[in-house]
Motif scaffolding. Structure first.
Motif, PDB file in Angstrom:
ATOM      1  N   THR A 111       0.417  -1.339   0.465  1.00 44.37           N
ATOM      2  CA  THR A 111       0.311   0.094   0.223  1.00 44.37           C
ATOM      3  C   THR A 111       0.605   1.353  -0.054  1.00 44.37           C
ATOM      4  OG1 THR A 111      -1.479  -1.268   1.080  1.00 44.37           O
ATOM      5  CG2 THR A 111      -1.557   1.184   0.996  1.00 44.37           C
ATOM      6  N   GLU A 112       0.676   2.428  -0.969  1.00 44.24           N
ATOM      7  CA  GLU A 112       1.355   3.050  -0.998  1.00 44.24           C
ATOM      8  C   GLU A 112       0.840   4.610  -0.246  1.00 44.24           C
ATOM      9  OE1 GLU A 112       4.042   5.562  -4.397  1.00 44.24           O
ATOM     10  OE2 GLU A 112       3.143   3.699  -4.767  1.00 44.24           O
ATOM     11  N   TYR A 113       1.534   5.434   0.636  1.00 45.29           N
ATOM     12  CA  TYR A 113       1.221   5.878   0.638  1.00 45.29           C
ATOM     13  C   TYR A 113       2.010   7.694   0.863  1.00 45.29           C
ATOM     14  CZ  TYR A 113      -0.943   3.060   3.990  1.00 45.29           C
ATOM     15  OH  TYR A 113      -1.560   1.784   5.125  1.00 45.29           O
ATOM     16  N   THR A 114       1.493   8.542  -0.291  1.00 42.84           N
ATOM     17  CA  THR A 114       1.688   9.434  -0.310  1.00 42.84           C
ATOM     18  C   THR A 114       2.709  10.671   0.731  1.00 42.84           C
ATOM     19  OG1 THR A 114      -0.229  11.422  -0.213  1.00 42.84           O
ATOM     20  CG2 THR A 114       0.674  10.233  -2.567  1.00 42.84           C
ATOM     21  N   SER A 115       3.094  11.265   0.317  1.00 44.89           N
ATOM     22  CA  SER A 115       4.206  12.139   1.888  1.00 44.89           C
ATOM     23  C   SER A 115       2.821  12.684   2.324  1.00 44.89           C
ATOM     24  CB  SER A 115       5.222  13.152   1.368  1.00 44.89           C
ATOM     25  OG  SER A 115       4.604  14.223   0.515  1.00 44.89           O
ATOM     26  N   ASP A 116       2.239  13.284   2.223  1.00 47.12           N
ATOM     27  CA  ASP A 116       1.437  14.259   2.824  1.00 47.12           C
ATOM     28  C   ASP A 116       0.493  12.825   4.141  1.00 47.12           C
ATOM     29  OD1 ASP A 116       0.161  13.180   0.820  1.00 47.12           O
ATOM     30  OD2 ASP A 116      -2.012  14.407   1.313  1.00 47.12           O
ATOM     31  N   ILE A 117       0.826  12.152   3.718  1.00 48.95           N
ATOM     32  CA  ILE A 117       0.237  10.971   4.791  1.00 48.95           C
ATOM     33  C   ILE A 117       1.272  10.159   5.310  1.00 48.95           C
ATOM     34  CG2 ILE A 117      -1.587   8.281   5.083  1.00 48.95           C
ATOM     35  CD1 ILE A 117      -3.146   9.399   1.969  1.00 48.95           C
ATOM     36  N   CYS A 118       2.243  10.166   5.840  1.00 45.81           N
ATOM     37  CA  CYS A 118       3.245   9.577   5.975  1.00 45.81           C
ATOM     38  C   CYS A 118       3.871  10.268   6.621  1.00 45.81           C
ATOM     39  CB  CYS A 118       3.737   8.447   5.396  1.00 45.81           C
ATOM     40  SG  CYS A 118       4.803   8.629   3.570  1.00 45.81           S
ATOM     41  N   CYS A 119       4.844  11.552   5.883  1.00 45.68           N
ATOM     42  CA  CYS A 119       5.540  12.337   6.543  1.00 45.68           C
ATOM     43  C   CYS A 119       4.917  13.616   7.126  1.00 45.68           C
ATOM     44  CB  CYS A 119       6.528  12.395   5.231  1.00 45.68           C
ATOM     45  SG  CYS A 119       7.541  11.116   4.920  1.00 45.68           S
ATOM     46  N   THR A 120       4.437  13.192   7.773  1.00 45.64           N
ATOM     47  CA  THR A 120       3.576  14.326   8.555  1.00 45.64           C
ATOM     48  C   THR A 120       3.865  15.101  10.077  1.00 45.64           C
ATOM     49  OG1 THR A 120       3.168  12.630  10.264  1.00 45.64           O
ATOM     50  CG2 THR A 120       1.262  12.792   9.025  1.00 45.64           C
ATOM     51  N   ILE A 121       3.227  16.108  10.176  1.00 42.57           N
ATOM     52  CA  ILE A 121       3.777  17.189  10.980  1.00 42.57           C
ATOM     53  C   ILE A 121       4.468  16.775  12.222  1.00 42.57           C
ATOM     54  CG2 ILE A 121       4.017  19.476  12.217  1.00 42.57           C
ATOM     55  CD1 ILE A 121       2.694  20.746   9.388  1.00 42.57           C
ATOM     56  N   PRO A 122       3.413  16.189  12.533  1.00 42.89           N
ATOM     57  CA  PRO A 122       3.944  15.452  14.251  1.00 42.89           C
ATOM     58  C   PRO A 122       5.087  14.526  13.614  1.00 42.89           C
ATOM     59  CG  PRO A 122       1.650  15.690  13.689  1.00 42.89           C
ATOM     60  CD  PRO A 122       1.381  15.683  12.729  1.00 42.89           C
ATOM     61  N   VAL A 123       5.290  14.016  13.406  1.00 44.53           N
ATOM     62  CA  VAL A 123       6.430  12.855  13.394  1.00 44.53           C
ATOM     63  C   VAL A 123       7.621  13.900  12.923  1.00 44.53           C
ATOM     64  CG1 VAL A 123       6.297  11.863  10.881  1.00 44.53           C
ATOM     65  CG2 VAL A 123       7.085  10.509  12.602  1.00 44.53           C
ATOM     66  N   MET A 124       7.085  14.491  12.179  1.00 44.51           N
ATOM     67  CA  MET A 124       8.928  15.849  12.125  1.00 44.51           C
ATOM     68  C   MET A 124       9.274  16.169  13.469  1.00 44.51           C
ATOM     69  SD  MET A 124      10.175  15.000   9.143  1.00 44.51           S
ATOM     70  CE  MET A 124       8.277  14.034   7.619  1.00 44.51           C
ATOM     71  N   ALA A 151      11.395  11.023   8.294  1.00 44.60           N
ATOM     72  CA  ALA A 151      10.327  10.493   9.393  1.00 44.60           C
ATOM     73  C   ALA A 151       9.151  10.270   8.754  1.00 44.60           C
ATOM     74  CB  ALA A 151      10.408  11.587  10.229  1.00 44.60           C
ATOM     75  N   CYS A 152       8.993   9.291   8.978  1.00 44.11           N
ATOM     76  CA  CYS A 152       7.032   8.576   8.347  1.00 44.11           C
ATOM     77  C   CYS A 152       6.812   7.663   9.461  1.00 44.11           C
ATOM     78  CB  CYS A 152       7.693   7.751   7.581  1.00 44.11           C
ATOM     79  SG  CYS A 152       8.377   8.056   6.071  1.00 44.11           S
ATOM     80  N   GLU A 153       5.693   7.565   9.227  1.00 41.26           N
ATOM     81  CA  GLU A 153       4.133   6.782  10.361  1.00 41.26           C
ATOM     82  C   GLU A 153       4.659   5.712   9.586  1.00 41.26           C
ATOM     83  OE1 GLU A 153       1.039   8.777  12.269  1.00 41.26           O
ATOM     84  OE2 GLU A 153       1.926  11.145  12.009  1.00 41.26           O
ATOM     85  N   THR A 154       4.362   4.625   9.968  1.00 43.48           N
ATOM     86  CA  THR A 154       3.735   3.575   9.195  1.00 43.48           C
ATOM     87  C   THR A 154       3.076   2.544   9.929  1.00 43.48           C
ATOM     88  OG1 THR A 154       6.131   2.477   9.755  1.00 43.48           O
ATOM     89  CG2 THR A 154       6.164   3.122   8.046  1.00 43.48           C
ATOM     90  N   ASP A 155       2.607   1.040   9.972  1.00 38.16           N
ATOM     91  CA  ASP A 155       1.972   0.633  10.617  1.00 38.16           C
ATOM     92  C   ASP A 155       3.073   0.163  10.994  1.00 38.16           C
ATOM     93  OD1 ASP A 155      -0.950   1.125   9.143  1.00 38.16           O
ATOM     94  OD2 ASP A 155      -0.115  -0.181   7.453  1.00 38.16           O
ATOM     95  N   LYS A 156       2.387   0.006  12.776  1.00 39.98           N
ATOM     96  CA  LYS A 156       3.657  -0.725  13.921  1.00 39.98           C
ATOM     97  C   LYS A 156       3.550  -2.439  13.181  1.00 39.98           C
ATOM     98  CE  LYS A 156       0.449   0.029  17.040  1.00 39.98           C
ATOM     99  NZ  LYS A 156       0.190  -0.251  18.514  1.00 39.98           N
ATOM    100  N   ASN A 157       2.793  -3.911  12.742  1.00 38.96           N
ATOM    101  CA  ASN A 157       2.875  -4.442  12.528  1.00 38.96           C
ATOM    102  C   ASN A 157       3.133  -4.108  10.517  1.00 38.96           C
ATOM    103  OD1 ASN A 157       3.433  -5.369  14.960  1.00 38.96           O
ATOM    104  ND2 ASN A 157       1.398  -5.896  14.999  1.00 38.96           N
ATOM    105  N   PHE A 158       4.493  -4.746  10.177  1.00 43.06           N
ATOM    106  CA  PHE A 158       4.445  -4.620   8.480  1.00 43.06           C
ATOM    107  C   PHE A 158       5.604  -5.325   7.856  1.00 43.06           C
ATOM    108  CE2 PHE A 158       7.740  -1.291   9.635  1.00 43.06           C
ATOM    109  CZ  PHE A 158       8.736  -1.567   9.076  1.00 43.06           C
ATOM    110  N   LYS A 159       5.850  -6.321   6.924  1.00 44.70           N
ATOM    111  CA  LYS A 159       6.817  -7.187   6.377  1.00 44.70           C
ATOM    112  C   LYS A 159       8.435  -6.629   6.153  1.00 44.70           C
ATOM    113  CE  LYS A 159       3.569 -11.374   6.714  1.00 44.70           C
ATOM    114  NZ  LYS A 159       2.591 -11.177   6.176  1.00 44.70           N
ATOM    115  N   GLU A 160       7.294  -5.650   5.062  1.00 46.81           N
ATOM    116  CA  GLU A 160       8.206  -4.521   4.046  1.00 46.81           C
ATOM    117  C   GLU A 160       7.585  -3.305   4.104  1.00 46.81           C
ATOM    118  OE1 GLU A 160       9.589  -7.034   0.456  1.00 46.81           O
ATOM    119  OE2 GLU A 160       7.830  -5.524  -0.556  1.00 46.81           O
TER     120      GLU A 160
END
Length: 191
Positions: A111-124, A151-160
């Motif tokens: 599942t691809e996430y654009t930067s506005d979803i994964c590179c958020t201000i809170p994670v920065m 910095a990125c926000e990701t799901d906790k349990n991922f394989k790749e």
């Protein structure tokens, strides 16, 4: 009757002026045929690389030096924070921008996430609180390089997970992709 003749004359004159003023400049018309094919969509290109390997695309080279787990769970989303230390070399003849909001995205388990979803201000902000540095927002002059963090926000349990770097923001289909398994991400402690 005289009034109608005047009205007809006004319409005829207005029509002639529109016709003269709206003629096309035939020198700017493109004719496409087998000798002059119509332009097609820009070629999309994906260069795949591994952690620590340098990959090149469009005169830019990109290396993910490390993928780090600071053991931070984001309070609003419950997602995990990950930090990527990257190096970008500008081998073009112009100054380019390397910005976490414009040049990066991630894919987590297909599942691809654009930067506005994964590179958020809170994670920065978490990156800044952890290392005392801001996320990558650089102007890289021709022939120079920079090293910084994404910095990125990701799901906790991922394989790749894949970090994508798009050297040209006007062609996000052309990119360098570095794919990491969950065991290649190293835990880090706050300094």
């Amino acid at each position: 009757m005289k009034y109608i003749k005047k009205l007809v004359c006004i319409f005829l004159i207005a029509g002639m002026l529109c016709t003269v003023g709206c003629q096309k400049d035939e020198s700017n018309v493109n004719i496409y045929d087998e000798n002059n094919p119509a332009p097609t969509e820009a070629q999309k290109q994906e260069i795949k690389s591994n952690l620590g390997e340098q990959a090149e695309l469009d005169g830019m080279s990109f290396t993910v030096i490390s993928a780090e787990d600071p053991n931070i769970i984001m309070p609003n989303t419950g997602k995990q924070a990950l930090f990527f230390k990257v190096e970008i070399n500008n081998q073009t003849e112009e100054t380019v921008t390397a910005n976490y909001l414009n040049n990066f995205s991630i894919t987590v388990d297909d599942t691809e996430y654009t930067s506005d979803i994964c590179c958020t201000i809170p994670v920065m902000k978490e990156l800044y609180d952890f290392y005392g540095i801001s996320a990558m927002v650089e102007e890289i002059p021709a022939g120079e390089s920079c090293t910084g963090y994404i910095a990125c926000e990701t799901d906790k349990n991922f394989k790749e997970i894949s970090l994508h770097y798009m050297p040209k923001t006007n062609n996000t289909g052309s990119r360098i992709t570095v794919t990491l398994s969950d065991d290649s991400i190293i835990p880090v402690d706050k300094n």
